[in-house]
Scaffold this motif. Structure first.
Motif, mmCIF file in Angstrom:
data_model
loop_
_atom_site.group_PDB
_atom_site.id
_atom_site.type_symbol
_atom_site.label_atom_id
_atom_site.label_comp_id
_atom_site.label_asym_id
_atom_site.label_seq_id
_atom_site.Cartn_x
_atom_site.Cartn_y
_atom_site.Cartn_z
ATOM 1 N N TYR A 1 -7.705 2.419 -5.434
ATOM 2 C CA TYR A 1 -6.307 2.710 -5.113
ATOM 3 C C TYR A 1 -5.384 1.578 -5.559
ATOM 4 C CZ TYR A 1 -5.377 -0.360 -1.090
ATOM 5 O OH TYR A 1 -5.123 -1.439 -0.291
ATOM 6 N N THR B 1 3.376 6.757 -5.076
ATOM 7 C CA THR B 1 2.991 7.201 -6.422
ATOM 8 C C THR B 1 2.155 8.481 -6.336
ATOM 9 O OG1 THR B 1 2.959 4.940 -7.169
ATOM 10 C CG2 THR B 1 1.730 6.497 -8.518
ATOM 11 N N ASP C 1 0.842 -1.213 0.000
ATOM 12 C CA ASP C 1 0.000 0.000 0.000
ATOM 13 C C ASP C 1 0.873 1.257 0.000
ATOM 14 O OD1 ASP C 1 -2.293 -1.491 0.040
ATOM 15 O OD2 ASP C 1 -2.681 -1.244 2.173
ATOM 16 N N ARG D 1 2.015 2.404 -3.304
ATOM 17 C CA ARG D 1 0.995 3.150 -4.068
ATOM 18 C C ARG D 1 0.851 4.580 -3.520
ATOM 19 N NH1 ARG D 1 0.217 -1.971 -5.383
ATOM 20 N NH2 ARG D 1 -0.797 -2.356 -7.368
ATOM 21 N N LEU E 1 -3.612 1.971 -8.920
ATOM 22 C CA LEU E 1 -2.488 2.919 -9.071
ATOM 23 C C LEU E 1 -1.208 2.149 -9.374
ATOM 24 C CD1 LEU E 1 -3.116 5.131 -5.947
ATOM 25 C CD2 LEU E 1 -2.988 5.991 -8.284
ATOM 26 N N LYS E 2 -0.391 2.727 -10.212
ATOM 27 C CA LYS E 2 0.888 2.085 -10.534
ATOM 28 C C LYS E 2 1.842 2.331 -9.362
ATOM 29 C CE LYS E 2 3.788 1.917 -14.636
ATOM 30 N NZ LYS E 2 3.895 0.500 -14.669
ATOM 31 N N PRO E 3 2.294 1.288 -8.681
ATOM 32 C CA PRO E 3 3.116 1.528 -7.490
ATOM 33 C C PRO E 3 4.549 1.940 -7.811
ATOM 34 C CG PRO E 3 2.850 -0.811 -7.867
ATOM 35 C CD PRO E 3 2.059 -0.130 -8.932
#
Ligand code: SF4
Length: 435
Positions: A126, A24, A18, A21, A129-131
């Motif tokens: 969430y 990001t 998490d 992310r 999202l591209k980490p």
């Protein structure tokens, strides 16, 4: 100059994922990472509700952050696994409080305080999202979040909510990109990965009625792709450890010969009190099937000692189970109640601390014996290790069975697969030299 952020991440791999992310989001709006909290303009806490010690650490930190706030502007945020009771107390100590699933609201909150920040492009959830991966060669890919099991000692269903599976196409895309970038180890992540896709029949889930693959189908798909990578998954629940999953694991290929299967207790009565849904016999039958299909597999587990009312006899059953299974690794925890969980409400925490400590010690001694026996089998053999870093002048990595392998070699090998001839073994790892 860009404003700086510092993340204080506690707990499990899901929290670390998490946090990748969260990075990001922060970098998209113009923040830059710092490893020094005294230099940060924003401090984000990704909290863990599993142990009280995590909460104690947060309280310890709040004092020093308040001192910084007296001298200059600092924004603090709390997210992650936080129990309602802790949230109530902590809301006075943090500027922003957000559930992890609402973390995409963070830019809006920060912009209220700093209008100079850049724009943020939100995604559907969430997890989409591209980490910003912490490692250049190993990555954790969450496939779901939440849990429906409600083990009586566990806070996760209260802090993360019900199971929600990520769309398969999104998982495939993330994994494909990682393989293309040369990532060597990919771990699919979830509180109970085995129930991936089950929420399609759950009216509470946004996936209700959708067509998602089962977890074995998802694994089989990724396992059939070309590339030079290992595939792992955590965590499995013994109740959902299906024959189909064992069949896919037996394909091997990218799938590493390692299974983490938390048993928690060797007493049926305690398992019932924990609401674990399985008996010791069921657990042993599943393990037997796994070992028949993949004889070289390494098995690890989680065990809680001193759960509410655990008698000497019930503990002896756990010790007997540990001897019988012969675990290659076990994460043994002394029970501590978490406020808000069913166990904390229904059962007294009545096993004295010194008995919990003693029981932990007894199980650790059993583990040392069984893990050493497993590790000794590697002596004289060549095993492949993914080099993760260096320690005391030597390279250190993990093999497919998740065994720590230490050997002399050049730092350039970090992030590479290396064949190692094993010369020596301890309960906690293997030593050797490049083959
Ligand atoms: S399976 Fe049990 S221990 Fe694991 S996350 Fe779910 S409720 Fe917690």
């Amino acid at each position: 100059m860009k404003p700086k952020y510092f993340l204080f991440v506690l707990g499990c791999q899901m929290n670390k994922s998490d946090a990748e992310r969260l990075e990001t989001i922060l970098e998209q709006i113009g923040y830059e990472k710092t490893s020094r909290e005294d230099k940060a303009d924003f401090i984000g806490v990704v909290s863990c509700a599993v142990r009280q010690s995590a909460m104690d650490r947060i309280y310890g930190k709040i004092r020093s952050w308040n001192l910084i706030k007296e001298k200059r502007p600092l924004i603090t945020m709390l997210t992650g696994c936080v129990l309602k009771k802790d949230k109530e107390k902590l809301k006075y100590h943090f500027d922003i409080l957000l559930d992890i699933k609402d973390i995409q609201k963070l830019p809006e909150e920060l912009k209220k305080r700093n209008a100079q920040l850049g724009d943020f492009i939100p995604t559907t959830s969430y997890l989409s999202l591209k980490p910003k991966y912490e490692s250049k060669f190993k990555a954790y890919v969450p496939i779901m979040t939440g849990c429906n099991k409600f083990c009586t000692y566990c806070a996760v269903p209260y802090t993360r909510g019900f199971e929600i599976s990520r769309p398969a196409e999104e998982i495939y895309q993330e994994v494909k990109e990682l393989i293309d970038q040369g990532y060597k180890e990919i771990t699919l992540l979830g509180q109970n990965v085995n129930s991936y896709g089950n929420d399609t029949i759950d009216k509470r889930s946004p996936n209700y009625g959708k067509k998602l693959p089962t977890f074995p189908e998802l694994l089989h798909e990724i396992n059939s792709w070309p590339g030079d990578f290992w595939l792992r998954f955590i965590t499995s629940h013994p109740y959902d450890m299906s024959d189909e999953l064992i069949e896919v694991m037996a394909e091997r290929n990218h799938l590493a010969e390692y299974l983490h299967l938390p048993v928690q207790s060797g007493s049926d009565e305690i398992l019932r009190k924990m609401n674990r849904y399985y008996t010791v016999d069921h657990y042993l039958e599943r393990l037997e099937k796994v070992r028949q299909a993949i004889p070289e597999i390494s098995i690890s587990t989680d065990i809680i000692v001193g759960f509410c009312g655990e008698t000497e006899q019930q503990f002896a059953e756990t010790a007997k189970l540990m001897e019988k299974v012969g675990y290659d690794m076990a994460y043994i925890a002394r029970y501590s109640p978490r406020p808000g969980t069913a166990a904390a409400r229904a059962f007294p925490d009545d096993v004295p601390a010194e008995i919990k400590k003693e029981r932990e010690k007894i199980l650790t001694e059993i583990l040392k014996k069984t893990a050493l026996a497993f590790n000794k089998k590697f002596i004289g053999q060549t095993t492949e290790a993914l080099v993760e870093g260096t320690k005391k002048g030597k390279l250190i990595g993990k093999n497919r069975q998740f065994k720590t392998v230490t050997f002399p070699g050049s730092k350039e090998l970090v992030g590479q697969f290396v064949k190692v001839k094993i010369t020596d073994a301890t309960a906690w790892g293997l030593n050797g030299e490049i083959a």
